[in-house]
Structure formats: structure tokens, C-alpha cells
Design an enzyme around this catalytic site. Structure first.
Site, PDB file in Angstrom:
ATOM      1  N   VAL A  59       0.781  -1.033   0.013  1.00  0.00           N
ATOM      2  CA  VAL A  59      -0.017  -0.014   0.194  1.00  0.00           C
ATOM      3  C   VAL A  59       0.919   1.199  -0.163  1.00  0.00           C
ATOM      4  O   VAL A  59       1.508   1.590   1.111  1.00  0.00           O
ATOM      5  CB  VAL A  59      -1.015   0.104   1.133  1.00  0.00           C
ATOM      6  N   GLU A  60       1.179   1.954  -1.180  1.00  0.00           N
ATOM      7  CA  GLU A  60       1.951   3.021  -1.246  1.00  0.00           C
ATOM      8  C   GLU A  60       1.286   4.400  -0.683  1.00  0.00           C
ATOM      9  O   GLU A  60       0.134   4.158  -0.467  1.00  0.00           O
ATOM     10  CB  GLU A  60       2.249   3.155  -2.565  1.00  0.00           C
ATOM     11  N   GLU A  71       4.296  -7.317   3.296  1.00  0.00           N
ATOM     12  CA  GLU A  71       4.681  -8.142   4.595  1.00  0.00           C
ATOM     13  C   GLU A  71       3.942  -7.439   5.821  1.00  0.00           C
ATOM     14  O   GLU A  71       3.655  -7.782   6.831  1.00  0.00           O
ATOM     15  CB  GLU A  71       6.059  -8.211   4.765  1.00  0.00           C
ATOM     16  N   CYS A 102      12.181  -7.669   1.075  1.00  0.00           N
ATOM     17  CA  CYS A 102      13.136  -6.794   1.193  1.00  0.00           C
ATOM     18  C   CYS A 102      13.941  -6.882   2.692  1.00  0.00           C
ATOM     19  O   CYS A 102      13.388  -7.723   3.456  1.00  0.00           O
ATOM     20  CB  CYS A 102      12.756  -5.141   1.194  1.00  0.00           C
ATOM     21  N   CYS A 105      11.760  -6.269   5.650  1.00  0.00           N
ATOM     22  CA  CYS A 105      10.425  -7.055   6.074  1.00  0.00           C
ATOM     23  C   CYS A 105      11.344  -8.562   6.145  1.00  0.00           C
ATOM     24  O   CYS A 105      10.320  -9.407   7.002  1.00  0.00           O
ATOM     25  CB  CYS A 105       9.767  -7.041   4.609  1.00  0.00           C
TER      26      CYS A 105
HETATM   27  N1  THU Z   1       7.622  -4.265  -1.605  1.00  0.00           N
HETATM   28  C1  THU Z   1       7.013  -5.113  -0.960  1.00  0.00           C
HETATM   29  O1  THU Z   1       5.806  -4.837  -0.581  1.00  0.00           O
HETATM   30  N2  THU Z   1       7.581  -5.883  -0.145  1.00  0.00           N
HETATM   31  C2  THU Z   1       8.885  -6.381  -0.439  1.00  0.00           C
HETATM   32  O2  THU Z   1       9.673  -6.947   0.209  1.00  0.00           O
HETATM   33  C3  THU Z   1       9.887  -5.174  -1.574  1.00  0.00           C
HETATM   34  C4  THU Z   1       9.036  -3.977  -1.989  1.00  0.00           C
HETATM   35  C5  THU Z   1       6.968  -2.840  -2.336  1.00  0.00           C
HETATM   36  C6  THU Z   1       7.277  -1.716  -1.694  1.00  0.00           C
HETATM   37  C7  THU Z   1       7.041  -0.684  -3.093  1.00  0.00           C
HETATM   38  O3  THU Z   1       5.520  -0.364  -2.822  1.00  0.00           O
HETATM   39  C8  THU Z   1       7.230  -1.389  -4.106  1.00  0.00           C
HETATM   40  O4  THU Z   1       7.248  -2.796  -3.593  1.00  0.00           O
HETATM   41  C9  THU Z   1       8.258  -1.020  -4.877  1.00  0.00           C
HETATM   42  O5  THU Z   1       9.428  -0.928  -4.052  1.00  0.00           O
END
Ligand code: THU
Length: 146
Positions: A59-60, A71, A102, A105
Site C-alpha cells: 500500500v503506497e 509483509e 526486502c 521485511c
Molecule cells: N515491496 C513490498 O511490498 N515488499 C517487499 O519485500 C519489497 C518491496 C513494495 C514496496 C513498494 O510499494 C514496491 O514494492 C516497490 O518497491
């Protein structure tokens, strides 16, 4: 020497994980992502110790740094739906391809992982300790004088 958070032989995870089912749940979650800025949708799914499957999507936010990774939603769902520990985890991108969680996470998942928790990764099935070696965790805070 400081104590390790977890012993390598401390593995409680069953071997018969249905990875296809978990990947399908992650892909379903990805379709609900809110990612208008990066256009990179992520879905995550995990098997919990009591057998239920939980999901999360990214969710940005217009203030980019406030973005919640998939996560984050998954861990919130873990607690909202009854708690427990994570047994197996996968996250996918727009195309339903498995991606790596990432670094932040991995730490988030570690806190709630059953010892030996498995992840489907770009290099095969790995344990949480393999993707976050020598992690800092709850045990590091156990002997702090309060
Ligand atoms: N993103 C995730 O939801 N989880 C991760 O482990 C890697 C990155 C999302 C964050 C952002 O909305 C998009 O991927 C690009 O970075």
C-alpha cells in the site's frame, strides 16, 4: 560471546508445504495492491502454525517513504486473525513471480517466525535463518534491566 537467537537444529516446520497454494494466495493478494507510484504490485502469503493462510499487499503513499510493504499487511493480518507463528512464506510481483522480501521485511518476518520457517525464494526454498543470518531478535532484549 553474545548468545545466538536461535539454534540451527531448532526446526519445527513440516516438510509438506503446498507452495502452489501459497503462491496462488500471494498472487490473489497482489491483485489488491495499491501501487500507483511504483506500479510494482506485491502480494504476500504465509501459512500459520494453526494451518490458516494469511495474505498482504503493498500500500503506497503520496509521501513515498510511508509506503507499506505487503509483509506489513500480512503481519497485521497475522495478529488480527488470531496470532500464531509463520511456518512458510512467499511473496510475488505483478507477474506472479516469486520475489525476495526486502531487508526490512525479513526482520519483520523473523519476529513472528516459527523456528526454521521456510521461504520460497529466487534461489529455492530457504529458511528464515538463511535469508537473515545472525538476526537481531527478541532474545537480544531479554536481559535488559528495565
Ligand atoms: N515491496 C513490498 O511490498 N515488499 C517487499 O519485500 C519489497 C518491496 C513494495 C514496496 C513498494 O510499494 C514496491 O514494492 C516497490 O518497491
Amino acid at each position: 560471546m553474545a548468545k545466538r537467537n536461535r539454534r540451527e537444529d531448532e526446526v519445527d516446520v513440516p516438510v509438506d508445504i503446498d507452495w502452489d497454494e501459497l503462491r496462488a494466495a500471494a498472487t490473489e493478494a497482489m491483485e489488491r495492491a495499491y501501487a500507483p507510484y511504483s506500479r510494482y504490485r506485491v502480494g504476500a502469503a504465509a501459512l500459520v502454525s494453526d494451518g490458516r493462510i494469511i495474505q498482504g499487499c503493498n500500500v503506497e503513499n503520496a509521501s513515498y517513504g510511508v509506503t507499506l510493504c505487503a509483509e506489513c499487511g500480512l503481519v497485521s493480518e497475522l495478529h488480527m486473525s488470531g496470532g500464531g507463528q509463520l511456518v512458510a512464506f512467499v511473496c510475488v510481483n505483478n507477474d506472479g513471480e516469486t520475489i525476495m522480501p526486502c531487508g526490512r521485511c525479513r526482520q519483520l518476518l523473523y519476529e513472528h517466525a516459527l523456528p526454521g520457517m521456510l521461504l520460497e525464494t529466487v534461489s529455492g526454498i530457504r529458511t528464515i535463518d538463511e535469508v537473515l543470518p545472525d538476526a537481531f531478535g527478541p532474545r537480544d532484549l531479554e536481559e535488559v534491566a528495565r
